[in-house]
Design a protein around this motif. Sequence first.
Motif, mmCIF file in Angstrom:
data_model
loop_
_atom_site.group_PDB
_atom_site.id
_atom_site.type_symbol
_atom_site.label_atom_id
_atom_site.label_comp_id
_atom_site.label_asym_id
_atom_site.label_seq_id
_atom_site.Cartn_x
_atom_site.Cartn_y
_atom_site.Cartn_z
ATOM 1 N N ASP A 32 0.818 -1.214 0.000
ATOM 2 C CA ASP A 32 0.000 0.000 0.000
ATOM 3 C C ASP A 32 0.851 1.262 0.000
ATOM 4 O O ASP A 32 0.559 2.218 -0.716
ATOM 5 N N VAL A 33 1.902 1.278 0.798
ATOM 6 C CA VAL A 33 2.785 2.455 0.828
ATOM 7 C C VAL A 33 3.482 2.618 -0.527
ATOM 8 O O VAL A 33 3.575 3.729 -1.055
ATOM 9 N N GLY A 34 3.935 1.513 -1.105
ATOM 10 C CA GLY A 34 4.581 1.569 -2.416
ATOM 11 C C GLY A 34 3.652 2.086 -3.497
ATOM 12 O O GLY A 34 4.027 2.918 -4.321
ATOM 13 N N ARG A 35 2.408 1.609 -3.491
ATOM 14 C CA ARG A 35 1.441 2.088 -4.484
ATOM 15 C C ARG A 35 1.155 3.564 -4.300
ATOM 16 O O ARG A 35 1.054 4.315 -5.274
ATOM 17 N N CYS A 36 1.056 3.988 -3.053
ATOM 18 C CA CYS A 36 0.814 5.413 -2.778
ATOM 19 C C CYS A 36 1.953 6.265 -3.319
ATOM 20 O O CYS A 36 1.721 7.280 -3.985
ATOM 21 N N LEU A 37 3.183 5.874 -3.046
ATOM 22 C CA LEU A 37 4.340 6.644 -3.519
ATOM 23 C C LEU A 37 4.425 6.657 -5.041
ATOM 24 O O LEU A 37 4.725 7.694 -5.652
ATOM 25 N N LEU A 38 4.162 5.520 -5.664
ATOM 26 C CA LEU A 38 4.180 5.463 -7.124
ATOM 27 C C LEU A 38 3.126 6.377 -7.724
ATOM 28 O O LEU A 38 3.389 7.093 -8.693
ATOM 29 N N LEU A 58 1.787 8.988 -6.316
ATOM 30 C CA LEU A 58 2.131 10.390 -6.051
ATOM 31 C C LEU A 58 3.189 10.909 -7.023
ATOM 32 O O LEU A 58 3.318 12.115 -7.207
ATOM 33 N N SER A 59 3.929 10.003 -7.645
ATOM 34 C CA SER A 59 4.929 10.437 -8.623
ATOM 35 C C SER A 59 4.285 11.039 -9.863
ATOM 36 O O SER A 59 4.908 11.853 -10.546
ATOM 37 N N VAL A 99 4.503 3.207 -13.955
ATOM 38 C CA VAL A 99 3.695 3.249 -12.733
ATOM 39 C C VAL A 99 2.624 2.170 -12.773
ATOM 40 O O VAL A 99 2.367 1.493 -11.770
ATOM 41 N N PHE A 121 3.475 14.738 -9.153
ATOM 42 C CA PHE A 121 4.785 15.383 -8.989
ATOM 43 C C PHE A 121 5.443 15.592 -10.350
ATOM 44 O O PHE A 121 5.974 16.662 -10.639
ATOM 45 N N THR A 161 2.604 -0.654 -9.960
ATOM 46 C CA THR A 161 1.440 -0.755 -9.073
ATOM 47 C C THR A 161 0.714 -2.082 -9.278
ATOM 48 O O THR A 161 0.154 -2.630 -8.332
#
Length: 128
Positions: free
Chosen positions: A71-77, A79-80, A98, A83, A102
Amino acid sequence: MKLWLGQTVSQFGSRITREALPLTAVLVLTAGPSQLSLLAIFSALPYLLFGLSAGVWVDRLRRRPILIAADVGRCLLLLSIPFAALNGYLSVELLYAVTLATGILTLFFNVSYESILPALVAPENVLE
């Protein structure tokens, strides 16, 4: 209750992603049909490549850290993407990467979730 809350947030993000990535490709990057087809291929590719072996890997590891990391990895991906858009680097290739990443994390999340659910919830409450 923690399980329901976490799953609600995760599912909400997954549903938004499933709709937002193709819409971003079409509306922001003016992607054509072939590019959208590639995006769909990249979303299915993790299941074809890692579907069988994901269960074996998850079975040998602790499931809770896999769920959290996925979940954290998907969130960061995800958010890229905004950005990159804000900094002028958004491209269809980034969406491909991505989507693939994901998809891999989603596969591992789903396998872990299905195997950890009976350990977290009493058998009579699984249907609820």
